[in-house]
Structures are given as structure tokens and as C-alpha cells.
Design a protein around this motif. Structure first.
Motif, PDB file in Angstrom:
ATOM      1  N   ARG A 282      36.007  47.639  30.079  1.00 56.83           N
ATOM      2  CA  ARG A 282      35.802  46.301  30.631  1.00 56.83           C
ATOM      3  C   ARG A 282      36.050  46.282  32.134  1.00 56.83           C
ATOM      4  NH1 ARG A 282      39.160  42.140  27.413  1.00 56.83           N
ATOM      5  NH2 ARG A 282      40.776  43.600  28.095  1.00 56.83           N
ATOM      6  N   LEU A 283      37.121  46.936  32.563  1.00 54.83           N
ATOM      7  CA  LEU A 283      37.431  47.018  33.986  1.00 54.83           C
ATOM      8  C   LEU A 283      36.373  47.834  34.715  1.00 54.83           C
ATOM      9  CD1 LEU A 283      39.332  46.508  36.369  1.00 54.83           C
ATOM     10  CD2 LEU A 283      40.635  48.537  35.675  1.00 54.83           C
ATOM     11  N   GLY A 284      35.871  48.888  34.074  1.00 54.11           N
ATOM     12  CA  GLY A 284      34.843  49.721  34.686  1.00 54.11           C
ATOM     13  C   GLY A 284      33.583  48.938  35.006  1.00 54.11           C
ATOM     14  N   ILE A 285      33.147  48.083  34.086  1.00 60.03           N
ATOM     15  CA  ILE A 285      31.960  47.259  34.328  1.00 60.03           C
ATOM     16  C   ILE A 285      32.189  46.324  35.508  1.00 60.03           C
ATOM     17  CG2 ILE A 285      30.527  45.415  33.371  1.00 60.03           C
ATOM     18  CD1 ILE A 285      29.838  48.081  32.225  1.00 60.03           C
ATOM     19  N   ARG A 286      33.365  45.722  35.573  1.00 61.78           N
ATOM     20  CA  ARG A 286      33.664  44.809  36.685  1.00 61.78           C
ATOM     21  C   ARG A 286      33.662  45.552  38.023  1.00 61.78           C
ATOM     22  NH1 ARG A 286      37.774  42.189  33.329  1.00 61.78           N
ATOM     23  NH2 ARG A 286      39.397  43.272  34.528  1.00 61.78           N
ATOM     24  N   GLN A 287      34.240  46.742  38.042  1.00 63.33           N
ATOM     25  CA  GLN A 287      34.287  47.511  39.274  1.00 63.33           C
ATOM     26  C   GLN A 287      32.895  47.939  39.713  1.00 63.33           C
ATOM     27  OE1 GLN A 287      37.189  46.819  40.614  1.00 63.33           O
ATOM     28  NE2 GLN A 287      37.860  48.920  40.970  1.00 63.33           N
ATOM     29  N   LEU A 288      32.084  48.354  38.756  1.00 62.05           N
ATOM     30  CA  LEU A 288      30.724  48.784  39.070  1.00 62.05           C
ATOM     31  C   LEU A 288      29.907  47.636  39.643  1.00 62.05           C
ATOM     32  CD1 LEU A 288      29.274  51.488  38.820  1.00 62.05           C
ATOM     33  CD2 LEU A 288      28.456  50.789  36.564  1.00 62.05           C
ATOM     34  N   GLU A 289      30.033  46.466  39.040  1.00 60.88           N
ATOM     35  CA  GLU A 289      29.298  45.306  39.542  1.00 60.88           C
ATOM     36  C   GLU A 289      29.800  44.905  40.923  1.00 60.88           C
ATOM     37  OE1 GLU A 289      27.922  40.805  38.226  1.00 60.88           O
ATOM     38  OE2 GLU A 289      29.663  41.727  37.265  1.00 60.88           O
ATOM     39  N   ARG A 290      31.099  44.977  41.129  1.00 57.14           N
ATOM     40  CA  ARG A 290      31.653  44.604  42.438  1.00 57.14           C
ATOM     41  C   ARG A 290      31.084  45.485  43.543  1.00 57.14           C
ATOM     42  NH1 ARG A 290      35.379  46.610  45.644  1.00 57.14           N
ATOM     43  NH2 ARG A 290      35.958  48.198  44.116  1.00 57.14           N
ATOM     44  N   ILE A 291      30.971  46.779  43.285  1.00 56.36           N
ATOM     45  CA  ILE A 291      30.442  47.697  44.292  1.00 56.36           C
ATOM     46  C   ILE A 291      28.984  47.381  44.603  1.00 56.36           C
ATOM     47  CG2 ILE A 291      29.817  50.107  44.737  1.00 56.36           C
ATOM     48  CD1 ILE A 291      32.325  50.889  43.130  1.00 56.36           C
ATOM     49  N   TRP A 292      28.165  47.236  43.554  1.00 55.39           N
ATOM     50  CA  TRP A 292      26.738  47.041  43.775  1.00 55.39           C
ATOM     51  C   TRP A 292      26.420  45.657  44.341  1.00 55.39           C
ATOM     52  CZ3 TRP A 292      22.654  50.327  43.693  1.00 55.39           C
ATOM     53  CH2 TRP A 292      22.868  51.598  43.152  1.00 55.39           C
ATOM     54  N   ARG A 293      27.189  44.658  43.987  1.00 55.04           N
ATOM     55  CA  ARG A 293      26.910  43.308  44.488  1.00 55.04           C
ATOM     56  C   ARG A 293      27.222  43.177  45.974  1.00 55.04           C
ATOM     57  NH1 ARG A 293      26.027  38.922  41.391  1.00 55.04           N
ATOM     58  NH2 ARG A 293      27.100  37.581  42.887  1.00 55.04           N
ATOM     59  N   HIS A 294      28.032  44.071  46.509  1.00 52.23           N
ATOM     60  CA  HIS A 294      28.390  44.003  47.926  1.00 52.23           C
ATOM     61  C   HIS A 294      27.899  45.238  48.682  1.00 52.23           C
ATOM     62  CE1 HIS A 294      31.291  41.281  45.917  1.00 52.23           C
ATOM     63  NE2 HIS A 294      31.099  40.549  47.002  1.00 52.23           N
ATOM     64  N   PHE A 295      26.857  45.867  48.156  1.00 57.40           N
ATOM     65  CA  PHE A 295      26.330  47.063  48.788  1.00 57.40           C
ATOM     66  C   PHE A 295      25.666  46.724  50.120  1.00 57.40           C
ATOM     67  CE2 PHE A 295      25.674  50.874  45.823  1.00 57.40           C
ATOM     68  CZ  PHE A 295      26.270  51.728  46.737  1.00 57.40           C
ATOM     69  N   SER A 296      25.643  47.729  50.981  1.00 56.41           N
ATOM     70  CA  SER A 296      24.857  47.659  52.212  1.00 56.41           C
ATOM     71  C   SER A 296      24.340  49.060  52.489  1.00 56.41           C
ATOM     72  CB  SER A 296      25.704  47.163  53.396  1.00 56.41           C
ATOM     73  OG  SER A 296      26.723  48.111  53.707  1.00 56.41           O
TER      74      SER A 296
END
Length: 386
Positions: A63-77
Motif C-alpha cells: 500500500r505504501l509502495g503504490i502511494r510512493q510511486l504515485e507521488r514520484i510520477w505526479r511530481h515528475f519533471s
């Protein structure tokens, strides 16, 4: 009910891999609440390898892994993946031009359009390889693989960590090697030829794992998967057939986008079609007959989730998010939202584009709730299924 080993296959595709994050988020939403990792085996290629390794490190807290993965991609540059300043891009272009005309200055001089050293820095912050073996030891993960292409050998190599019972394998142009996975393996798997520099591992240089990957599903099967979920990054061909405009001679950018599509998309689509054909054939061959003739083939349950719309077109709508220096360089090669968005869809690691892909992946997966629940039937009790 005995739970079959479930394999997850994440294909390559640069920025397109943001779509996979949306799909995985939806799967997590559909499954019963749990920290349990639903994927025993994970096989990833290129940017899909980054997603796969990130998930593997969080196998004990999925569950934490999914949240971390989304956090990275949602703030990508784009700046987090490759140098976007004028000096960095012009220097890389000059080095590439010099090597094509008069050869390289030094024997090991990298030749690539972009410098992706920022990606290594990001990976070192986001992925913790020391979590993989404890996950395997605890049973939360059976195996994980990242795929790369040997430039000298011409082999598709699956570098894997997993249960001690898993042997290495050797097939025609396809091998599996147990190893201590690290950042170099990911950088090699993401080394899109001529765009990002190749990486030296062991005895040769390696490039992006999608190159010469003739059977992208096979690593997960070799690792012991008994059913497979594939998250692709190309629009489903029978659902999306683009209109062909009045033809003009293709620009360099369009040709490059065509070559990337051939490397990243075609082999996966072909392998999925092959697996479905084998499954149909095996349904007509009794199990006793297969065992009598020692046939190695076995039916494999398949769930495929792919974009419902063209990611090339979506990338074309976000062209202005590309860093100015790279946008000018690509336009100099004849790129535009209409004739070169293919290459943009791989390089556009921008917040707007990635968020849109995450949203699309989530919607596409939620529209397949019935198929997903059926695929993960052994994760539900009878009352949840009904």
C-alpha cells in the motif's frame, strides 16, 4: 484454494510508464484492503523496470509502495530524468555529431542525445535495493527481474533476484542471470539507444531492455509465474486505428518515434497474441496427452490492460511542457504535435502529461473491474466475489 503465483509485467516506454502507475493504483483500490503484495513475480523493462523495482522494494508494505510511486510520477519533471539546459543538450548534440563525422575523441566516450545522470540521482533516493532480499525471505515476493539488452552479445538478459529454487536459463537470444540488483541494472534497462548512454555491466555494454526483447512475457514464466498481468503502454490496436493523413516525407523526429514504437510496443503485442493462441490450442489438447508427450506448454491465465486512447496524441497536446532547449532541438528535426509526437510521448516527463497518463490508467483499469476481480479471485472470499 491454492493461490497461483501471479506475475506482473511492466513494459518499457519512457514517460508512458506513468500509465502503469494509474493501473496499479486502480488494482490496489479494487482488491480487498491489505498490505499484502498481490504480485509474487515482477518483471520490468526500461521505465517499467523502475516501476517494478520500486514495487518490489515495498513488497512488505504494498500500500505504501503504490502511494510512493504515485507521488514520484505526479511530481515528475524532465529535469529529474535528463539535463534540459541549453549547454547540456547542445554539448550532447555536438558530441554525437562529432562521433558520426570524425569518430569519438575517447574510446569510452558516451554517444547519446541526452545526459540522464539526473535519473540515477533520483533512483538512488527512491529505490532501496536492500529491501528486496528481506521481502523474498519473508515470502512477500518470489522474484523480481529487470531486463536489458547486451549490445555485443545481442541477447535479451533478465537480471533477477528471487527464491533460491529459481535457476538461470538460456534460450535463443534470451538468458536469465541471478544477480545482486543495483542502480546500474536499472540505468542499463532504461538506456534508449542514441537517446540515453549505454551502461557497462560485467563484460559488455547494455542498452534498453526493449531492444531485441523477442518474448517480453517469458522472463516472468521462467521465474515461476502461473498467471500473468500485463500492463502495456500502447493503445489497443483493434480499438484505435489512426487515420493516415496525406503523406509527406517523414521528418527525422517521426522516423525516430516510429523506431521507438517498434522497439517498445510491437514485441509485447506480438507476444500477447502468441500466448493467447497457445492458450486456445491447449484447450483442445487433454492434459493427459500433454503429459504423455512431455509437452512443455501449459495454459497461462492472462490479463492485459492497455491505454484506451493514443498516447502519441496525448503527448502532442502537452508539447509546450517539453523543456525549451529540447523542444527547439526536436523542432529543428521537423517535430511538431502532428508529425513527431511519438518521440515526445517517450521523453515528456512533465507533471501535466504524467498526471494525465496516471488518470487514464486508473480509469481504464476501473473499467475492467470484473476482469480484475476474476483474475485475483483467490484474493477474495466468496461473499466479496458475489
Amino acid at each position: 484454494m491454492k493461490m497461483q503465483r501471479t506475475g506482473l509485467i511492466l513494459s518499457g516506454g519512457g514517460a508512458r510508464a506513468a500509465y502503469q502507475v494509474g493501473v496499479l493504483k486502480a488494482v490496489h483500490r479494487i482488491l480487498p484492503p491489505s498490505k499484502h503484495n498481490p504480485f509474487d513475480i515482477i518483471s520490468g523493462t526500461s521505465a517499467g523496470g523502475i516501476n517494478g523495482l520500486a514495487l518490489a522494494t515495498y513488497s512488505q508494505n504494498y500500500r505504501l509502495g503504490i502511494r510512493q510511486l504515485e507521488r514520484i510520477w505526479r511530481h515528475f519533471s524532465c529535469e529529474q530524468v535528463y539535463r534540459t539546459d541549453f549547454w547540456g543538450i547542445s554539448n550532447a548534440l555536438a558530441r554525437m555529431s562529432r562521433s558520426l563525422i570524425i569518430g569519438r575523441r575517447y574510446k569510452n566516450d558516451p554517444v547519446s542525445l541526452l545526459d540522464n545522470e539526473p535519473l540515477r540521482e533520483l533512483l538512488e533516493q527512491a529505490i532501496h535495493f536492500d529491501c528486496i532480499q528481506p521481502a523474498i525471505d519473508s515470502g512477500a515476493l518470489y522474484a523480481v527481474a529487470v531486463n536489458a539488452s547486451g549490445i555485443d552479445s545481442g541477447e535479451s538478459v533478465s537480471f533477477f533476484a528471487g527464491h533460491p529454487d529459481i535457476p538461470d536459463w538460456d534460450r535463443q537470444r534470451r538468458v536469465g542471470r541471478r544477480t545482486a540488483l543495483g542502480y546500474d541494472h536499472l540505468m542499463a534497462s532504461c538506456a534508449i539507444p542514441m537517446i540515453f548512454p549505454a551502461v557497462f555491466l560485467g563484460d559488455q555494454y547494455y542498452a534498453d531492455g526493449a531492444v531485441r526483447q523477442l518474448a517480453p512475457i517469458s522472463p516472468a514464466l521462467h521465474l515461476g509465474a502461473e498467471k500473468i498481468m500485463v500492463v502495456g503502454v500502447s493503445a489497443i490496436t483493434y480499438r484505435y486505428r489512426p487515420e493516415i493523413p496525406d503523406s509527406t516525407y517523414p521528418s527525422p523526429a517521426k522516423v525516430m518515434g516510429h523506431m521507438l514504437n517498434a522497439a517498445f510496443l510491437d514485441s509485447m503485442e506480438t507476444d500477447i497474441e502468441r500466448l493467447r493462441r497457445i492458450n486456445r490450442t491447449l484447450r483442445h489438447i487433454p492434459k493427459a496427452v500433454r503429459e504423455h508427450y512431455d509437452l512443455e506448454l501449459r495454459p497461462v491465465q492472462l490479463l492485459e490492460i492497455s491505454p484506451s486512447v493514443s498516447l502519441d496524441e496525448l503527448a502532442g497536446e502537452h508539447t509546450e511542457e517539453m523543456p525549451k532547449a529540447l523542444r527547439l532541438a526536436l523542432r529543428g528535426q521537423g517535430n511538431s504535435p502532428h508529425n513527431g509526437s511519438g518521440i515526445l510521448s517517450y521523453l515528456l516527463f512533465s507533471e501535466g502529461y504524467c498526471r494525465r497518463l496516471i488518470r487514464l490508467g486508473f480509469e481504464d483499469a476501473m473499467n475492467k473491474q470484473t476482469e480484475i476481480r476474476d483474475f485475483f479471485r483467490d484474493h477474495f472470499d466468496d461473499s466479496q466475489i458475489d
